[in-house]
Design a protein around this motif. Structure first.
Motif, PDB file in Angstrom:
ATOM      1  N   GLU A  72       0.879  -0.624   0.432  1.00  0.00           N
ATOM      2  CA  GLU A  72       0.218   0.451   0.098  1.00  0.00           C
ATOM      3  C   GLU A  72       1.096   1.368  -0.281  1.00  0.00           C
ATOM      4  O   GLU A  72       2.406   1.509   0.308  1.00  0.00           O
ATOM      5  N   ASP A  73       0.086   2.215  -0.199  1.00  0.00           N
ATOM      6  CA  ASP A  73       0.937   3.679  -0.224  1.00  0.00           C
ATOM      7  C   ASP A  73       0.502   4.627   0.792  1.00  0.00           C
ATOM      8  O   ASP A  73       0.042   4.948   0.357  1.00  0.00           O
ATOM      9  N   ILE A  74       1.377   4.632   1.895  1.00  0.00           N
ATOM     10  CA  ILE A  74       0.932   4.940   2.540  1.00  0.00           C
ATOM     11  C   ILE A  74       1.752   5.808   2.869  1.00  0.00           C
ATOM     12  O   ILE A  74       2.556   5.381   2.863  1.00  0.00           O
ATOM     13  N   SER A  75       1.907   7.142   4.080  1.00  0.00           N
ATOM     14  CA  SER A  75       2.877   8.209   4.316  1.00  0.00           C
ATOM     15  C   SER A  75       2.726   7.884   5.423  1.00  0.00           C
ATOM     16  O   SER A  75       2.460   7.482   6.348  1.00  0.00           O
ATOM     17  N   SER A  76       4.349   7.348   5.990  1.00  0.00           N
ATOM     18  CA  SER A  76       4.491   7.252   7.332  1.00  0.00           C
ATOM     19  C   SER A  76       4.315   8.157   8.256  1.00  0.00           C
ATOM     20  O   SER A  76       5.135   8.708   9.544  1.00  0.00           O
ATOM     21  N   PHE A  77       4.080   9.675   7.833  1.00  0.00           N
ATOM     22  CA  PHE A  77       4.089  10.941   8.608  1.00  0.00           C
ATOM     23  C   PHE A  77       2.854  11.643   8.252  1.00  0.00           C
ATOM     24  O   PHE A  77       1.962  10.933   6.956  1.00  0.00           O
ATOM     25  N   LYS A  78       2.035  12.144   9.213  1.00  0.00           N
ATOM     26  CA  LYS A  78       0.412  12.388   8.890  1.00  0.00           C
ATOM     27  C   LYS A  78       0.241  13.048  10.016  1.00  0.00           C
ATOM     28  O   LYS A  78       0.442  13.405  10.974  1.00  0.00           O
ATOM     29  N   VAL A  79      -0.596  14.519   9.420  1.00  0.00           N
ATOM     30  CA  VAL A  79      -1.349  15.206  10.267  1.00  0.00           C
ATOM     31  C   VAL A  79      -2.304  15.671  10.243  1.00  0.00           C
ATOM     32  O   VAL A  79      -3.123  15.448   8.963  1.00  0.00           O
ATOM     33  N   TYR A  80      -3.369  15.184  10.990  1.00  0.00           N
ATOM     34  CA  TYR A  80      -4.489  15.472  11.200  1.00  0.00           C
ATOM     35  C   TYR A  80      -5.728  16.298  11.976  1.00  0.00           C
ATOM     36  O   TYR A  80      -5.095  15.821  13.163  1.00  0.00           O
ATOM     37  N   GLU A  81      -6.810  16.070  11.935  1.00  0.00           N
ATOM     38  CA  GLU A  81      -7.464  16.626  12.813  1.00  0.00           C
ATOM     39  C   GLU A  81      -8.647  15.423  13.178  1.00  0.00           C
ATOM     40  O   GLU A  81      -9.333  14.989  12.566  1.00  0.00           O
ATOM     41  N   VAL A  82      -9.042  15.379  14.673  1.00  0.00           N
ATOM     42  CA  VAL A  82      -9.632  14.944  15.194  1.00  0.00           C
ATOM     43  C   VAL A  82     -10.893  14.784  15.986  1.00  0.00           C
ATOM     44  O   VAL A  82     -10.023  15.628  16.807  1.00  0.00           O
ATOM     45  N   SER A  83     -11.992  14.536  16.166  1.00  0.00           N
ATOM     46  CA  SER A  83     -13.031  15.394  17.541  1.00  0.00           C
ATOM     47  C   SER A  83     -13.155  14.254  18.170  1.00  0.00           C
ATOM     48  O   SER A  83     -13.286  14.393  19.758  1.00  0.00           O
ATOM     49  N   ARG A  84     -13.034  12.805  17.806  1.00  0.00           N
ATOM     50  CA  ARG A  84     -13.158  11.864  18.786  1.00  0.00           C
ATOM     51  C   ARG A  84     -12.697  11.422  19.571  1.00  0.00           C
ATOM     52  O   ARG A  84     -11.373  11.597  19.446  1.00  0.00           O
ATOM     53  N   PRO A  85     -12.648  11.574  21.131  1.00  0.00           N
ATOM     54  CA  PRO A  85     -11.549  10.717  22.204  1.00  0.00           C
ATOM     55  C   PRO A  85     -11.051   9.225  21.573  1.00  0.00           C
ATOM     56  O   PRO A  85     -12.554   9.111  21.553  1.00  0.00           O
ATOM     57  N   TYR A  86     -10.067   9.147  21.840  1.00  0.00           N
ATOM     58  CA  TYR A  86      -9.707   8.022  22.139  1.00  0.00           C
ATOM     59  C   TYR A  86      -9.834   7.006  22.993  1.00  0.00           C
ATOM     60  O   TYR A  86     -10.038   6.152  23.004  1.00  0.00           O
ATOM     61  N   TYR A  87     -10.085   7.345  24.546  1.00  0.00           N
ATOM     62  CA  TYR A  87     -10.466   6.579  25.637  1.00  0.00           C
ATOM     63  C   TYR A  87     -11.501   7.210  26.064  1.00  0.00           C
ATOM     64  O   TYR A  87     -12.443   8.255  25.800  1.00  0.00           O
ATOM     65  N   ASP A  88     -12.672   6.546  26.770  1.00  0.00           N
ATOM     66  CA  ASP A  88     -13.657   6.242  27.408  1.00  0.00           C
ATOM     67  C   ASP A  88     -13.798   5.639  28.678  1.00  0.00           C
ATOM     68  O   ASP A  88     -13.823   4.847  28.422  1.00  0.00           O
ATOM     69  N   PHE A  89     -14.860   6.431  29.130  1.00  0.00           N
ATOM     70  CA  PHE A  89     -15.381   4.957  30.403  1.00  0.00           C
ATOM     71  C   PHE A  89     -16.509   4.161  29.877  1.00  0.00           C
ATOM     72  O   PHE A  89     -17.323   4.786  28.506  1.00  0.00           O
TER      73      PHE A  89
END
Length: 619
Positions: free
Chosen positions: A588-605
């Motif tokens: 696959e052609d995927i970049s090793s570096f990435k800059v991105y915006e996300v709003s969903r929390p990664y952890y949750d109760f």
């Protein structure tokens, strides 16, 4: 920033500051505690505050960026939501309930004398519809001229605080008018600015997305949301998604949800009525609804594939369940036991009209569960929010589920079990763990099974002046046992490595470890507070039902980021992450570096409320 985190932690360790004991006060008392220790960071902030008071360009800039005196900061907040806090008032008659609702800007739960003091706050409140008093009243677990049951006050406060359109809530017994057999109650709530949205635009392709949502339409608790995408790639340039929710109809705690989604590769029409075990003393819960879905799913990859292969899946599903909770008797008058024995029954009817393989069959699934749950909640700050009061679920739950699938091609039984436990203290932090297993059984052969284990730990909050630090560690394992070939796991985004996205990398067994350090800064601009974070993710993924995921080299991701949030607005947390992935899939052609915006929390109760009986979800 890693050096800054290390320096911050080292400074905390060198101080060896003793943990203060909780201060018990009356519910209507505000406590202000002054720390006489003069730290270096405090002296820096004091100097910056003096500079901000000067009538210079630099002074005005510092005054707009830094928040020196947060209005709603409550020091020495008692962490535990104590069950016996109001036990002396149990079984008294509630004479009057006074409800005070506050607009989103310029007001304070802790000091009700505060009012908006600038044009920006006043203008924001003009465009906000304050929550109706009846809307707040319908959330309360006690009523006027009725006997006050144990837990009714603390549980009502928690339910208000967990409502999307309420920032914070406080319920106070008016001690000035309380008698031996009756009392008056004051309920204070503060809204968030309920109108919000988000969007994105790509200048290169001209494509974009616009989302508009309202969490409290006209102050009535209705929640519409619309998302529109334009100038998309083939096969169609536009996509639309609309949802409408009416929360807590009357005092029934029944919520109505309607959704219409029309995307290129996913279409849905659904309508549901549902009522959860919203409080520890809720006796009945259930749901009923129907959904129609047409989607495109990934097919099993072959060694010759260079691009992912897809198939079409379409079905109509009717779903209904009912649950009943039973509490145990207690001879301690005024004490409400938190343990509940719960029984649930569920019927799911699924009719497939389009299937990509022969592994999908129309069926009627009958499920039954029995479980035991103990729920309690604590209060703390700077967990997933930026200073607002947050409720931390703790306790334990164990459940057993059995059922029968009546299919058009084959019939089979189902058996599943799960157990979860969590503890919390202000000094120790939070520790959660759960394990679950489920599998269908046909002709004494176990198929489509799944074993899942998960743990989450976050440390106590380390404070150094106006800087705050917390660490998070999460471990997850998902093992598929004799799954169908098209049922595959990924390590994309929230399933493994944040920001990672591969269409070809899939398997049947997965193990991930995630670490994150959050540093909350004193910087603030127009109410948006800033936190910085550093993270490291590791994921093992195996192909085949018998392969060991640890026999292969893991995939990893590392990064830094910034997190912005205004607690007074309904906008999600804005996160900008910079990530690096040392190992990538070869095809696959995927970049090793990435800059991105996300709003969903990664952890949750994970709450310890009993959910509907169901088949273990493999994802």
């Amino acid at each position: 920033m890693l050096a800054l985190l290390l320096l911050f932690t080292t400074g905390l360790a060198a101080q060896k500051k003793p943990t203060p004991k909780p201060v018990l006060v009356k519910p209507d008392t505000t406590v202000i505690i002054t720390d006489t220790t003069r730290h270096f960071e405090e002296r820096v902030m004091q100097n910056l505050k003096q500079l901000s008071e000067r009538k210079t360009i630099m002074g005005k800039l510092l005054n707009s960026l830094l928040e020196f005196d947060p209005k709603d900061e409550v020091l020495n907040l008692d962490a535990e939501l104590i069950e016996r806090e109001y036990e002396r008032h149990n079984y008294k008659v509630v004479r009057n309930i006074r409800i005070v609702t506050q607009d989103a800007f310029g007001y304070s739960i802790q000091d009700t004398t505060l009012v908006p003091d600038n044009w920006l706050e006043k203008t924001g409140n003009i465009f906000h519809a304050k929550s109706k008093r009846n809307l707040v009243r319908n959330k309360l677990l006690f009523q006027k001229n009725k006997v006050l049951e144990p837990l009714a006050l603390v549980e009502s406060e928690r339910l208000l605080r967990q409502t999307d359109y309420i920032l914070d809530a406080r319920i106070i017994v008016d001690e000035r008018t309380t008698t031996d057999d009756s009392l008056d109650v004051i309920v204070i709530t503060k809204d968030v600015f309920s109108l919000g949205g988000s969007g994105s635009f790509s200048p290169s392709s001209g494509s974009g997305r616009v989302t508009v949502r309202e969490l409290n339409f006209l102050g009535l608790g209705h929640q519409p949301e619309i998302t529109y995408r334009f100038n998309q790639e083939k096969p169609r340039p536009w996509e639309f998604a609309g949802r409408y929710s009416i929360e807590n109809i009357g005092r029934s705690y029944i919520t109505a949800d309607v959704a219409y989604i029309n995307q290129n590769y996913y279409k849905e029409k659904s309508a549901f009525l549902h009522r959860d075990f919203y409080a520890t003393n809720t006796r009945y819960a259930g749901a009923a609804g129907i959904s129609q879905v047409d989607e495109r799913i990934l097919l099993p990859p072959t060694s010759a594939d260079t691009v992912p292969q897809f198939g079409n899946l379409g079905y109509t599903r009717r779903d209904a369940w009912l649950g009943r909770a039973f509490k145990f008797k207690t001879y301690n008058l005024g004490y409400e036991p938190r343990g509940r024995m719960i029984i649930g029954l569920r019927v799911v009817d699924t009719k497939y009209n389009t299937t990509p393989t022969a592994n999908f069959q129309s069926n009627q699934l009958y499920l039954g569960s029995i479980g035991y749950s103990v729920r309690k909640y604590y209060k703390d700050r700077y967990l997933f929010g930026f200073g607002r009061t947050e409720d931390i679920p703790a306790g334990s739950i164990v459940s057993i589920t059995t059922g029968y699938e009546d299919g058009t091609v084959k019939d089979r039984r189902y058996l599943g079990a799960s157990i979860a436990y969590a503890r919390y203290s202000a000094n120790f932090g939070y520790l959660y763990g759960n394990a679950s297993y489920g599998s269908f059984i046909r002709d004494d052969a176990w198929e489509q099974g799944m074993l899942q284990v998960q743990s989450l730990y976050f440390t106590r909050l380390y404070e150094n002046g106006n800087w705050k630090l917390r660490h998070y560690v999460q471990g997850r394992a998902t093992f598929g046992l004799n799954r169908n070939p098209e049922e595959l796991l990924t390590i994309n985004n929230n399933e493994g490595l944040r920001g990672f996205n591969s269409a070809m990398l899939r398997g049947s067994k997965r193990f991930t470890v995630n670490y994150e350090a959050n540093l909350y800064t004193p910087f603030s601009f127009l109410g948006f507070k800033l936190a910085t974070l550093a993270f490291a993710d590791v994921a093992w993924l195996s192909a085949g039902n018998k392969a060991n995921p640890f026999n292969s080299k893991p995939y990893t991701g590392y990064g830094l980021g910034f997190r912005f949030r205004n607690e007074y607005l309904s906008f999600s947390t804005i996160q900008i992450l910079f990530s690096f992935y040392p190992r990538l899939p070869a095809n696959e052609d995927i970049s090793s570096f990435k800059v991105y915006e996300v709003s969903r929390p990664y952890y949750d109760f994970t709450d310890f409320r009993f959910e509907r009986p169901g088949v273990a979800e493999f994802r």
